[in-house]
Design a protein around this motif. Structure first.
Motif, PDB file in Angstrom:
ATOM      1  N   GLY A 412       0.812  -1.209   0.000  1.00 22.06           N
ATOM      2  CA  GLY A 412       0.000   0.000   0.000  1.00 22.06           C
ATOM      3  C   GLY A 412       0.849   1.264   0.000  1.00 22.06           C
ATOM      4  O   GLY A 412       0.531   2.244  -0.693  1.00 22.06           O
ATOM      5  N   GLY A 416       0.550   3.822  -2.947  1.00 21.99           N
ATOM      6  CA  GLY A 416       0.224   5.219  -2.667  1.00 21.99           C
ATOM      7  C   GLY A 416       1.266   6.167  -3.218  1.00 21.99           C
ATOM      8  O   GLY A 416       0.930   7.222  -3.786  1.00 21.99           O
ATOM      9  N   CYS A 465      -6.812   9.551  -2.913  1.00 20.53           N
ATOM     10  CA  CYS A 465      -6.727   8.106  -2.672  1.00 20.53           C
ATOM     11  C   CYS A 465      -5.313   7.691  -2.254  1.00 20.53           C
ATOM     12  O   CYS A 465      -5.137   6.842  -1.361  1.00 20.53           O
ATOM     13  CB  CYS A 465      -7.144   7.357  -3.923  1.00 20.53           C
ATOM     14  N   VAL A 469      -4.271   5.893   1.342  1.00 22.36           N
ATOM     15  CA  VAL A 469      -3.607   4.588   1.391  1.00 22.36           C
ATOM     16  C   VAL A 469      -2.292   4.679   2.165  1.00 22.36           C
ATOM     17  O   VAL A 469      -1.970   3.790   2.970  1.00 22.36           O
ATOM     18  CB  VAL A 469      -3.368   4.065  -0.041  1.00 22.36           C
TER      19      VAL A 469
END
Length: 563
Positions: A412, A416, A465, A469
């Motif tokens: 993640g 990200g 987003c 994350v």
């Protein structure tokens, strides 16, 4: 049968009547314990909030500080890292001082130091003064954090009560982390950068007043080593494991409740002063080389001398710690591969998170032209998700085990960072090319406007987003790295193990700010420097995945580090 004489002792009442006639003495003692626990929790929570707040609140003021002092990115790195560096270097020693001189006394000394240092930051007239005051803040924080945990440990002897108190203490720290950039932005919007430090003064005064209400420990308590976060308190003999003994409304208890057996006073552990000096020198010179190398030149005499000093300091530190009777950084802990991997995981996570927090804040203010308040609002999704990640980690571990949630969090981080880099590219829309004829030109302008709006909207969604994350990954990794590390060591060393993990996190944060700041200062334009920094995050996190997986395969199921 004669009645009892006046001189005879009164006949004992049955237990039930005695209980109903008057509350037993244990009720008064329990109420006193609850008041003491509340005083300790209020005082220590106030201090922990300002310590965590100052790790993130300064980031939104970086652009204003650069204008006020006429400095570049390298100097701004010192403003952030002076605090983190001293915090990391002295965290292990802070708890030892609390064991030696008393937790409340050292805690108050740290709180006063932090308050005076905050006042010094607020009145700083030069950058050197500000950096020095920030370093003094880090010293105060290193005294506060381990001693605040020790005070909670002393005031909350019951495991259930202690677990709840530590949960509140840590939760408020998470709130401070999330609110730091926003609070900083509001203060900068209404006042100026000096308000970021002045706000600490009344909070510290309130903390000092509350700390004076904490009763000093009557006898040396079990040591809570420096920087430790006792996530799984040790049950004391004679106490219920579910914390049911924390409160007893009816107070129908034995006249002499079962207590943990008293322990003899343990002589204070000798301070590892040589290890402390070597640690500060090693970490400080390493950070200094990374920050100043671009400015002075990587092959300049100053940098080469600093590199030699750093290498000598690291070598001396390892040699001293291997021979010291009570080392500040016990080498025996690192013989366990799972513990070493947990420290590495904590360092990588802090490296990525705090490094990105620094450069993203600079990017928003210098490249996008955001005000400090706008930058604080833009960073809020990332910082707020840290707390959500912390709370969800236990559920993820219970369902999927410790391996896959950790790997997903590292992935993640990489996703990200990649998404944020793509958002930078989407935000850069090329200008419309000129076309012959008014009609064609109008159509081209309209198409360019639509494309620009679409790219801007897509960039905003992708950025949001990506920040969500990254924050979630940071929040999940912290408890997932802590729990297995504590399981691999003997109970007597659990606090020291947590202290080493905490120090690794702070060292990772300092390295992230130093390396990412150096990249951003050396590469132009700023978007290119940002992409390079984001690429480093991707590489560091993806590299950590096989290290973590291999450590779990070679994990010591049920084994502990005893020596």
């Amino acid at each position: 049968m004669r009645g009892p004489a006046a001189s005879d002792p009164p006949l004992p009442l049955p237990r039930s009547r005695a209980s109903s006639a008057s509350p037993p003495a244990s009720c008064a003692a329990e109420k006193s314990d609850i008041r003491r626990a509340r005083h300790a929790l209020m005082a220590t929570s106030v201090s922990y909030v300002i310590v965590i707040l100052d790790t993130s609140i300064v980031n939104v003021a970086l652009n204003k500080l650069a204008s006020a002092f006429g400095v570049g990115i390298d100097s701004l790195q010192w403003v952030v890292n002076a605090y983190t560096l001293m915090f990391a270097s002295l965290l292990l020693t802070g708890g030892a001082l609390g064991d030696r001189w008393g937790a409340r006394r050292v805690y108050l000394a740290g709180l006063v130091t932090f308050m005076l240092a905050s006042s010094g930051c607020a009145v700083a007239g030069t950058l050197a003064w500000l950096v020095g005051a920030r370093a003094l803040q880090g010293i105060g924080a290193a005294l506060l954090v381990p001693c605040s945990l020790k005070l909670i440990h002393q005031a909350c002897p019951a495991p259930g009560q202690r677990a709840r108190a530590i949960g509140i203490w840590a939760g408020l720290g998470g709130v401070a982390m999330a609110a730091g950039p926003l609070i900083g932005g509001l203060l900068m919007q209404w006042l100026d950068w000096r308000a970021l430090f002045l706000v600490n003064v009344p909070i510290c005064l309130a903390g000092i007043a509350m700390a004076h209400r904490i009763a000093p420990a009557s006898a040396p308590a079990a040591s809570v080593p420096a920087g430790s976060v006792p996530t799984a308190p040790t049950l004391e003999p004679g106490r219920a494991s579910d914390g049911a003994s924390d409160h007893a409304p009816g107070c129908v208890q034995d006249p002499a409740p079962k207590l943990a057996p008293a322990t003899a006073a343990i002589p204070p552990t000798p301070l590892d002063l040589v290890g402390l000096a070597c640690g500060v020198l090693a970490l400080g010179t390493t950070i200094g080389i990374l920050i100043e190398g671009r400015v002075l030149g990587w092959m300049s005499p100053s940098i080469l001398i600093g590199a030699a000093a750093a290498a000598a300091a690291w070598a001396t530190l390892f040699r001293v710690e291997a021979r010291h009777a009570a080392p500040m950084l016990p080498p025996s802990l690192f013989r366990n591969r799972l513990f070493s991997a947990s420290v590495h995981l904590s360092l990588v996570s802090a490296f990525a998170f705090y490094g990105l927090l620094f450069v993203i804040s600079l990017y928003y203010q210098q490249a996008r032209g955001y005000t400090p308040l706008q930058a604080g609002l833009a960073l809020l999704p990332m910082t707020a998700m840290v707390g959500i990640g912390n709370m969800s980690a236990s559920a993820l571990t219970a369902r999927y085990g410790r391996k896959w949630p950790t790997i997903a969090a590292l992935a993640g981080y990489a996703a990200g960072a990649t998404g944020f880099g793509l958002a930078l590219s989407a935000a850069a829309v090329p200008p419309a090319t000129s076309a012959p004829g008014p009609a064609v030109s109008a159509m081209a302008s309209a198409a360019s406007a639509i494309a620009s709006a679409t790219c801007a909207a897509g960039s905003t969604v992708l950025t949001l987003c990506s920040l969500l994350v990254i924050g979630l990954a940071a929040g999940v990794i912290t408890p997932l790295a802590t729990a297995p590390a504590l399981e691999t060591v003997a109970q007597a060393k659990a606090g020291m193990a947590a202290a080493v993990l905490n120090t690794g996190r702070q060292a990772g944060a300092a390295l992230g700010v130093a390396i990412f700041g150096a990249i951003l200062g050396a590469v132009e334009p700023v978007e290119t420097g940002m992409r390079m920094a984001l690429g480093v995050v991707v590489m560091a996190c993806l590299t950590a995945i096989p290290v973590w997986s291999l450590s779990l395969k070679a994990g010591h199921a049920g084994a502990t580090t005893q020596d």
